[in-house]
Design a protein around this motif. Structure first.
Motif, PDB file in Angstrom:
ATOM      1  N   GLU A   3       0.851  -1.197   0.000  1.00  0.00           N
ATOM      2  CA  GLU A   3       0.000   0.000   0.000  1.00  0.00           C
ATOM      3  C   GLU A   3       0.880   1.237   0.000  1.00  0.00           C
ATOM      4  O   GLU A   3       1.748   1.398   0.867  1.00  0.00           O
ATOM      5  N   PRO A   8      -5.388   5.917   4.557  1.00  0.00           N
ATOM      6  CA  PRO A   8      -6.188   4.736   4.212  1.00  0.00           C
ATOM      7  C   PRO A   8      -7.523   5.122   3.582  1.00  0.00           C
ATOM      8  O   PRO A   8      -8.118   6.134   3.947  1.00  0.00           O
ATOM      9  N   ARG A   9      -7.952   4.333   2.606  1.00  0.00           N
ATOM     10  CA  ARG A   9      -9.230   4.573   1.935  1.00  0.00           C
ATOM     11  C   ARG A   9     -10.313   3.719   2.577  1.00  0.00           C
ATOM     12  O   ARG A   9     -10.037   2.625   3.071  1.00  0.00           O
ATOM     13  N   HIS A  10     -11.530   4.228   2.546  1.00  0.00           N
ATOM     14  CA  HIS A  10     -12.682   3.517   3.094  1.00  0.00           C
ATOM     15  C   HIS A  10     -13.676   3.278   1.965  1.00  0.00           C
ATOM     16  O   HIS A  10     -14.045   4.228   1.250  1.00  0.00           O
ATOM     17  N   ARG A  11     -14.094   2.035   1.796  1.00  0.00           N
ATOM     18  CA  ARG A  11     -15.061   1.706   0.744  1.00  0.00           C
ATOM     19  C   ARG A  11     -16.428   2.261   1.123  1.00  0.00           C
ATOM     20  O   ARG A  11     -16.899   2.065   2.239  1.00  0.00           O
ATOM     21  N   VAL A  12     -17.021   2.962   0.170  1.00  0.00           N
ATOM     22  CA  VAL A  12     -18.353   3.546   0.364  1.00  0.00           C
ATOM     23  C   VAL A  12     -19.110   3.446  -0.951  1.00  0.00           C
ATOM     24  O   VAL A  12     -18.560   3.022  -1.975  1.00  0.00           O
ATOM     25  N   LYS A  14     -21.454   6.344  -2.075  1.00  0.00           N
ATOM     26  CA  LYS A  14     -22.173   7.589  -1.809  1.00  0.00           C
ATOM     27  C   LYS A  14     -22.453   8.344  -3.098  1.00  0.00           C
ATOM     28  O   LYS A  14     -21.576   8.483  -3.935  1.00  0.00           O
ATOM     29  N   ASP A  31     -14.635   4.831  -3.079  1.00  0.00           N
ATOM     30  CA  ASP A  31     -13.816   4.829  -1.868  1.00  0.00           C
ATOM     31  C   ASP A  31     -13.298   6.240  -1.632  1.00  0.00           C
ATOM     32  O   ASP A  31     -13.231   7.050  -2.550  1.00  0.00           O
ATOM     33  N   SER A  33     -10.801   8.903   1.213  1.00  0.00           N
ATOM     34  CA  SER A  33      -9.884   9.118   2.335  1.00  0.00           C
ATOM     35  C   SER A  33      -9.812  10.620   2.569  1.00  0.00           C
ATOM     36  O   SER A  33     -10.479  11.395   1.880  1.00  0.00           O
TER      37      SER A  33
END
Length: 80
Positions: A3, A8-12, A14, A31, A33
């Motif tokens: 990485e 860090p990326r967060h899966r969403v 939206k 995703d 961040s």
């Protein structure tokens, strides 16, 4: 795979809008961040300019950003 992202990326999933030149194109944030996001759009990415505002209606945010990579129906952006 190592990485290399700063944050860090967060899966969403939206809903959002890409705003440029008085136009608003719907997209989906896949995703996100603190430094950027991956966006999915239903139209080809060639119509999206290099810099634009990303509008997140649910959060009432308008974030200036620029494109760092493009795929056929996805773009990666960094927040300015």
């Amino acid at each position: 795979m190592v990485e290399t992202r700063v944050a860090p990326r967060h899966r969403v999933m939206k809903p959002a809008k890409i705003e440029y030149g008085g136009m608003k194109t719907p997209c989906t944030i896949r995703d996100i961040s603190v430094t950027g996001a991956a966006l999915e759009i239903s139209e080809l990415t060639g119509i999206v300019p290099a810099a634009f505002n990303l509008i997140l209606p649910e959060e009432k945010l308008k974030l200036p950003c620029h494109v760092v990579w493009r795929r056929e129906f996805r773009i990666g952006v960094a927040f300015d």
